[in-house]
Design an enzyme around this catalytic site. Sequence first.
Site, PDB file in Angstrom:
ATOM      1  N   GLU A 117       0.871  -1.190   0.000  1.00 19.85           N
ATOM      2  CA  GLU A 117       0.000   0.000   0.000  1.00 19.85           C
ATOM      3  C   GLU A 117       0.900   1.230   0.000  1.00 19.85           C
ATOM      4  O   GLU A 117       2.126   1.115   0.104  1.00 19.85           O
ATOM      5  CB  GLU A 117      -0.917  -0.013   1.224  1.00 19.85           C
ATOM      6  N   HIS A 245      -8.948   9.074   3.446  1.00 16.78           N
ATOM      7  CA  HIS A 245      -8.575   8.006   2.518  1.00 16.78           C
ATOM      8  C   HIS A 245      -8.829   8.519   1.109  1.00 16.78           C
ATOM      9  O   HIS A 245      -9.902   9.050   0.830  1.00 16.78           O
ATOM     10  CB  HIS A 245      -9.395   6.744   2.799  1.00 16.78           C
ATOM     11  N   ARG A 291      -0.616   8.636   1.813  1.00 21.87           N
ATOM     12  CA  ARG A 291      -2.010   9.049   1.680  1.00 21.87           C
ATOM     13  C   ARG A 291      -2.276  10.543   1.721  1.00 21.87           C
ATOM     14  O   ARG A 291      -3.166  11.041   1.042  1.00 21.87           O
ATOM     15  CB  ARG A 291      -2.787   8.456   2.855  1.00 21.87           C
ATOM     16  N   HIS A 352     -11.110   9.084   7.253  1.00 19.20           N
ATOM     17  CA  HIS A 352     -10.836   7.649   7.401  1.00 19.20           C
ATOM     18  C   HIS A 352     -10.221   7.273   8.740  1.00 19.20           C
ATOM     19  O   HIS A 352     -10.591   6.287   9.339  1.00 19.20           O
ATOM     20  CB  HIS A 352      -9.903   7.236   6.263  1.00 19.20           C
ATOM     21  N   ARG A 387      -0.511   8.569   9.225  1.00 13.67           N
ATOM     22  CA  ARG A 387      -0.338   7.124   9.462  1.00 13.67           C
ATOM     23  C   ARG A 387       0.035   6.389   8.172  1.00 13.67           C
ATOM     24  O   ARG A 387      -0.585   6.600   7.126  1.00 13.67           O
ATOM     25  CB  ARG A 387      -1.645   6.550  10.007  1.00 13.67           C
TER      26      ARG A 387
HETATM   27  C1  SIN Z   1      -7.139   0.294   2.920  1.00 16.60           C
HETATM   28  O1  SIN Z   1      -7.406  -0.888   2.717  1.00 16.60           O
HETATM   29  O2  SIN Z   1      -6.851   1.098   2.037  1.00 16.60           O
HETATM   30  C2  SIN Z   1      -7.203   0.793   4.318  1.00 16.60           C
HETATM   31  C3  SIN Z   1      -6.025   0.318   5.052  1.00 16.60           C
HETATM   32  C4  SIN Z   1      -5.726   1.286   6.150  1.00 16.60           C
HETATM   33  O3  SIN Z   1      -6.417   2.275   6.325  1.00 16.60           O
HETATM   34  O4  SIN Z   1      -4.710   1.071   6.830  1.00 16.60           O
END
Ligand code: SIN
Length: 557
Positions: A117, A245, A291, A352, A387
């Site tokens: 991610e 998010h 993010r 989020h 985060r």
């Molecule tokens: C996601 O699946 O994008 C959320 C994961 C997260 O917020 O850590």
Amino acid sequence: MAVMKVARDYIVIGSGLAGLTFALKIAEYGSVALITKDAVEESATRYAQGGIASVMAEDDSVDLHVSDTIEAGRGLCQEDVVRCIIREGPARVRELIRLGTQFTRTQGEDSFHLTREGGHSKRRILHADDFTGLEIERTLIEAVHAKPNIEIYPYYMGIDIITRSNIDPAVQPGSSQDEALGLYALNEQTGEVVTFTGKAILLATGGAGKVYLYTSNPDTATGDGIALAYRAGAKIANMEFFQFHPTCLYHPEAKSFLISEAVRGEGGILRLKNGDTFMENYHSLGCLAPRDIVARAIDYEMKKSGDDCVFLDVTHLAGYRTRERFPNIYKTCKEFGFDMTEQLIPVVPAAHYMCGGVMVDLNGQTSIRRLFASGEVCYSGLHGANRLASNSLLEGLVLSHRAAAKATDLRRPSKKLEQLQERLPEWDSGDAVESDESVVVSHNWDEIRRLMWNYVGIVRSNKRLYRARRRVEMLLEEIKEYYWNFKITRDTLELRNIALTAQLIINGALERKESRGLHYNLDYPKPDDTHDVMHTVLQDTVQRLITTPNTRVKNNE
Ligand code: SIN
């Protein structure tokens, strides 16, 4: 006759990963009351799609995970905390696996499939397809049900933590003599208020996404733990850092359904309406930038073009793989009319994750004795100003384990504590009557969420923040009046908590005279690196009695 007092060794508020993990561990040392304002299965954990970031791969290391976390945190992470949580993570993850959590494995089944991610330099995220949280919650709830000394109190909502300073005027709230003695909680089904007492209380109430108009969070995320801790005099830190998010489904009925960042981790590309890509203009990691950068870039592009959304494109990936890897996302998008294997997914950012919270040390200990916190409600120093994706389940696992170990120090019977707890007054509704004006609650609720979205969102300015502060102060006054006069309900309590959480976010944002990580203020567009990086710490040390609405009036709260 209903039981109005419940005395147990440990009180846990919240039934997500953090609360369940703590309850399971501490139950080895005493009785546990686990209080949750909804069904025990309902929590933010349940909706976590992405997974748990942990160092599991041969080509990964604690140092690499630490440096990715610190890079995302924009100078505000505490390195000792980051290192400890990341180092202890793999052992806690293996415990989950031993309990029965089925993480997705690679094709040959010999190792776990690790996804990627934003902000991660390696594939290190364990997941269970795209419903990781549901799988973890299932495992933990099964284990909790098997423990006879854990009693679950579903549909009980915490009203206020009762501290020593509430019953002893000689003790200053928030001082070193102050301590948590119990909790008033509303039985939502009967309307009665029960006094819970214990030797330690854990707050694991999750986040506060409902403070914003658009959020990926479930309806339960109303800042309850923040509000309980603040009213109890605990220190709260860095509330201005609210993570948006970047990719939630844009559809009027989808309630900001999350499209996991793992979709971009597996090759998904962000595009504008005309098909152009844009993330390469903002960061070298492109669509996998941290993010804060992706959300701000989308916000900027949407404002520039006037479009309502941007698009996530996975049509170039093998369709069968997309369906297999993201069954939940595929099915949900299909229900809303988008076949993601053939069409672009319309996406927008939504609130989020609350990166600030109740300040805790590495044992989950808050600034109030006997009061612990873990999970999204706390600020441990791991996330800093932003985060890193999938670090939150990891934090909850490690901190709850450590908090349980620490809380066992309090397990010996204490005559002094018992005497103090005997003095706790029972809740008395006084002259409060049933509300005939529930419209006030729904109106105020709506107003807070709207003003937070418009004035305290992804991009802020001093003018917008001051405007938001004035509005929230007025709303808090109205809510206080309503709370005094009418019998309490879950809706009233949630509104009271959401309004206070909004105020703390605004006050944190006004105190920070710079832009950093998730907090971006047009009046100070750059980080201030001329001073030591500061934490915005908020604390309420007003002496108050909290027994009944009438008592509060008398005490001029
Ligand atoms: C996601 O699946 O994008 C959320 C994961 C997260 O917020 O850590």
